[in-house]
Design a protein around this motif. Structure first.
Motif, PDB file in Angstrom:
ATOM      1  N   LEU A  19       0.826  -1.213   0.000  1.00  0.00           N
ATOM      2  CA  LEU A  19       0.000   0.000   0.000  1.00  0.00           C
ATOM      3  C   LEU A  19       0.860   1.263   0.000  1.00  0.00           C
ATOM      4  CD1 LEU A  19      -2.841  -1.176   2.383  1.00  0.00           C
ATOM      5  CD2 LEU A  19      -3.063  -0.637  -0.062  1.00  0.00           C
ATOM      6  N   ARG A  20       2.001   1.225   0.697  1.00  0.00           N
ATOM      7  CA  ARG A  20       2.921   2.373   0.666  1.00  0.00           C
ATOM      8  C   ARG A  20       3.452   2.598  -0.750  1.00  0.00           C
ATOM      9  NH1 ARG A  20       4.303   1.104   5.714  1.00  0.00           N
ATOM     10  NH2 ARG A  20       5.880  -0.393   5.149  1.00  0.00           N
ATOM     11  N   ARG A  21       3.854   1.507  -1.418  1.00  0.00           N
ATOM     12  CA  ARG A  21       4.355   1.640  -2.790  1.00  0.00           C
ATOM     13  C   ARG A  21       3.269   2.190  -3.714  1.00  0.00           C
ATOM     14  NH1 ARG A  21       6.464  -3.194  -1.086  1.00  0.00           N
ATOM     15  NH2 ARG A  21       4.990  -4.466  -2.295  1.00  0.00           N
ATOM     16  N   LEU A  22       2.045   1.697  -3.552  1.00  0.00           N
ATOM     17  CA  LEU A  22       0.924   2.192  -4.348  1.00  0.00           C
ATOM     18  C   LEU A  22       0.672   3.667  -4.046  1.00  0.00           C
ATOM     19  CD1 LEU A  22      -1.450   1.766  -6.291  1.00  0.00           C
ATOM     20  CD2 LEU A  22      -2.780   0.942  -4.327  1.00  0.00           C
ATOM     21  N   GLY A  23       0.737   4.025  -2.774  1.00  0.00           N
ATOM     22  CA  GLY A  23       0.548   5.420  -2.386  1.00  0.00           C
ATOM     23  C   GLY A  23       1.603   6.335  -2.989  1.00  0.00           C
ATOM     24  N   GLU A  24       2.843   5.868  -3.031  1.00  0.00           N
ATOM     25  CA  GLU A  24       3.917   6.669  -3.646  1.00  0.00           C
ATOM     26  C   GLU A  24       3.656   6.863  -5.137  1.00  0.00           C
ATOM     27  OE1 GLU A  24       6.266   8.525  -2.494  1.00  0.00           O
ATOM     28  OE2 GLU A  24       6.347   7.837  -0.421  1.00  0.00           O
ATOM     29  N   ARG A  25       3.233   5.786  -5.810  1.00  0.00           N
ATOM     30  CA  ARG A  25       2.931   5.910  -7.244  1.00  0.00           C
ATOM     31  C   ARG A  25       1.761   6.873  -7.469  1.00  0.00           C
ATOM     32  NH1 ARG A  25       3.616   0.336  -7.100  1.00  0.00           N
ATOM     33  NH2 ARG A  25       1.398  -0.040  -7.405  1.00  0.00           N
ATOM     34  N   THR A  26       0.732   6.751  -6.641  1.00  0.00           N
ATOM     35  CA  THR A  26      -0.435   7.626  -6.785  1.00  0.00           C
ATOM     36  C   THR A  26      -0.044   9.076  -6.533  1.00  0.00           C
ATOM     37  OG1 THR A  26      -1.894   5.828  -6.088  1.00  0.00           O
ATOM     38  CG2 THR A  26      -2.792   8.060  -5.979  1.00  0.00           C
ATOM     39  N   ALA A  27       0.684   9.328  -5.448  1.00  0.00           N
ATOM     40  CA  ALA A  27       1.120  10.696  -5.132  1.00  0.00           C
ATOM     41  C   ALA A  27       2.005  11.242  -6.244  1.00  0.00           C
ATOM     42  CB  ALA A  27       1.856  10.712  -3.791  1.00  0.00           C
ATOM     43  N   GLY A  28       2.822  10.374  -6.821  1.00  0.00           N
ATOM     44  CA  GLY A  28       3.721  10.798  -7.888  1.00  0.00           C
ATOM     45  C   GLY A  28       3.005  11.339  -9.103  1.00  0.00           C
ATOM     46  N   THR A  29       1.747  10.935  -9.319  1.00  0.00           N
ATOM     47  CA  THR A  29       0.990  11.459 -10.463  1.00  0.00           C
ATOM     48  C   THR A  29       0.755  12.955 -10.350  1.00  0.00           C
ATOM     49  OG1 THR A  29      -1.187  10.999  -9.499  1.00  0.00           O
ATOM     50  CG2 THR A  29      -0.174   9.244 -10.836  1.00  0.00           C
ATOM     51  N   GLU A  30       0.854  13.486  -9.122  1.00  0.00           N
ATOM     52  CA  GLU A  30       0.712  14.935  -8.899  1.00  0.00           C
ATOM     53  C   GLU A  30       2.064  15.569  -8.568  1.00  0.00           C
ATOM     54  OE1 GLU A  30      -1.968  17.007  -9.153  1.00  0.00           O
ATOM     55  OE2 GLU A  30      -3.094  15.307  -9.952  1.00  0.00           O
ATOM     56  N   GLY A  31       3.149  14.807  -8.766  1.00  0.00           N
ATOM     57  CA  GLY A  31       4.475  15.330  -8.455  1.00  0.00           C
ATOM     58  C   GLY A  31       4.744  15.416  -6.961  1.00  0.00           C
ATOM     59  N   LEU A  32       4.040  14.584  -6.182  1.00  0.00           N
ATOM     60  CA  LEU A  32       4.168  14.613  -4.725  1.00  0.00           C
ATOM     61  C   LEU A  32       4.711  13.290  -4.213  1.00  0.00           C
ATOM     62  CD1 LEU A  32       0.737  16.296  -3.935  1.00  0.00           C
ATOM     63  CD2 LEU A  32       2.993  17.363  -3.827  1.00  0.00           C
ATOM     64  N   THR A  33       4.971  13.258  -2.925  1.00  0.00           N
ATOM     65  CA  THR A  33       5.320  12.025  -2.231  1.00  0.00           C
ATOM     66  C   THR A  33       4.141  11.632  -1.359  1.00  0.00           C
ATOM     67  OG1 THR A  33       6.213  13.169  -0.301  1.00  0.00           O
ATOM     68  CG2 THR A  33       7.759  12.699  -2.126  1.00  0.00           C
ATOM     69  N   GLN A  34       4.167  10.389  -0.893  1.00  0.00           N
ATOM     70  CA  GLN A  34       3.097   9.957   0.004  1.00  0.00           C
ATOM     71  C   GLN A  34       3.111  10.772   1.290  1.00  0.00           C
ATOM     72  OE1 GLN A  34       2.810   5.757   0.683  1.00  0.00           O
ATOM     73  NE2 GLN A  34       1.091   5.979   2.060  1.00  0.00           N
ATOM     74  N   ALA A  35       4.294  11.118   1.794  1.00  0.00           N
ATOM     75  CA  ALA A  35       4.376  11.917   3.021  1.00  0.00           C
ATOM     76  C   ALA A  35       3.692  13.271   2.830  1.00  0.00           C
ATOM     77  CB  ALA A  35       5.839  12.111   3.425  1.00  0.00           C
ATOM     78  N   ARG A  36       3.916  13.897   1.698  1.00  0.00           N
ATOM     79  CA  ARG A  36       3.259  15.190   1.423  1.00  0.00           C
ATOM     80  C   ARG A  36       1.747  15.001   1.328  1.00  0.00           C
ATOM     81  NH1 ARG A  36       7.576  17.454  -3.083  1.00  0.00           N
ATOM     82  NH2 ARG A  36       9.229  17.883  -1.573  1.00  0.00           N
ATOM     83  N   TRP A  37       1.328  13.921   0.675  1.00  0.00           N
ATOM     84  CA  TRP A  37      -0.099  13.628   0.538  1.00  0.00           C
ATOM     85  C   TRP A  37      -0.724  13.433   1.915  1.00  0.00           C
ATOM     86  CZ3 TRP A  37      -1.997   8.576  -2.298  1.00  0.00           C
ATOM     87  CH2 TRP A  37      -3.387   8.586  -2.401  1.00  0.00           C
TER      88      TRP A  37
END
Length: 144
Positions: A19-37
């Motif tokens: 889920l963390r890896r998926l979250g990083e990929r999802t956040a990356g679509t907006e140029g963000l990291t999961q931590a920022r999200w």
């Protein structure tokens, strides 16, 4: 005999990693990291102080401060005066931060529908109930 609890812990760690890896990929679509999200989500409804965000997310204040500064620099969040504590400003989303968070939320919801589409809702609910009980037990263990 296999220890079902140990197997559950292993499954939870495996799921958390995926889920963390998926979250990083999802956040990356907006140029963000999961931590920022995560920080953006935490302050999306009401402005919070950095320590409040850290407590809510279960991470260090220093980590949240770094992420908050990044979000401010990107124009996605802003600090405003805190009427309750002059030395601890409130972090909140800017308009562009709200738009970016909205897009991420829509993407995540679509992914959740895809991931959980074949799992009956009552099974999801039962799993959540069991995990919440485990979390409560963990809290009691940490406090004891």
């Amino acid at each position: 005999m296999r220890d079902e609890a140990a197997l559950l812990v292993a499954d939870v760690y495996e799921a958390a990693g995926a889920l963390r890896r998926l979250g990083e990929r999802t956040a990356g679509t907006e140029g963000l990291t999961q931590a920022r999200w995560q920080v953006m989500s935490a302050v999306s409804e009401d402005g919070l102080t950095v320590p409040q965000v850290a407590r809510r997310l279960g991470v260090s204040r220093q980590n949240v401060q770094r992420v908050a500064n990044d979000l401010v620099q990107l124009g996605l969040a802003a600090f405003t005066a805190n009427p309750d504590h002059r030395g601890s400003p409130l972090l909140g989303l800017t308009e562009s931060g709200g738009v970016a968070l909205g897009r991420l939320t829509e993407r995540a919801e679509a992914t959740h529908r895809d991931l959980f589409g074949d799992i009956p809702e009552d099974e999801i609910r039962a799993t959540r109930t069991a995990l919440r009980r485990l979390l409560a037990a963990l809290d009691r263990h940490e406090d004891g």
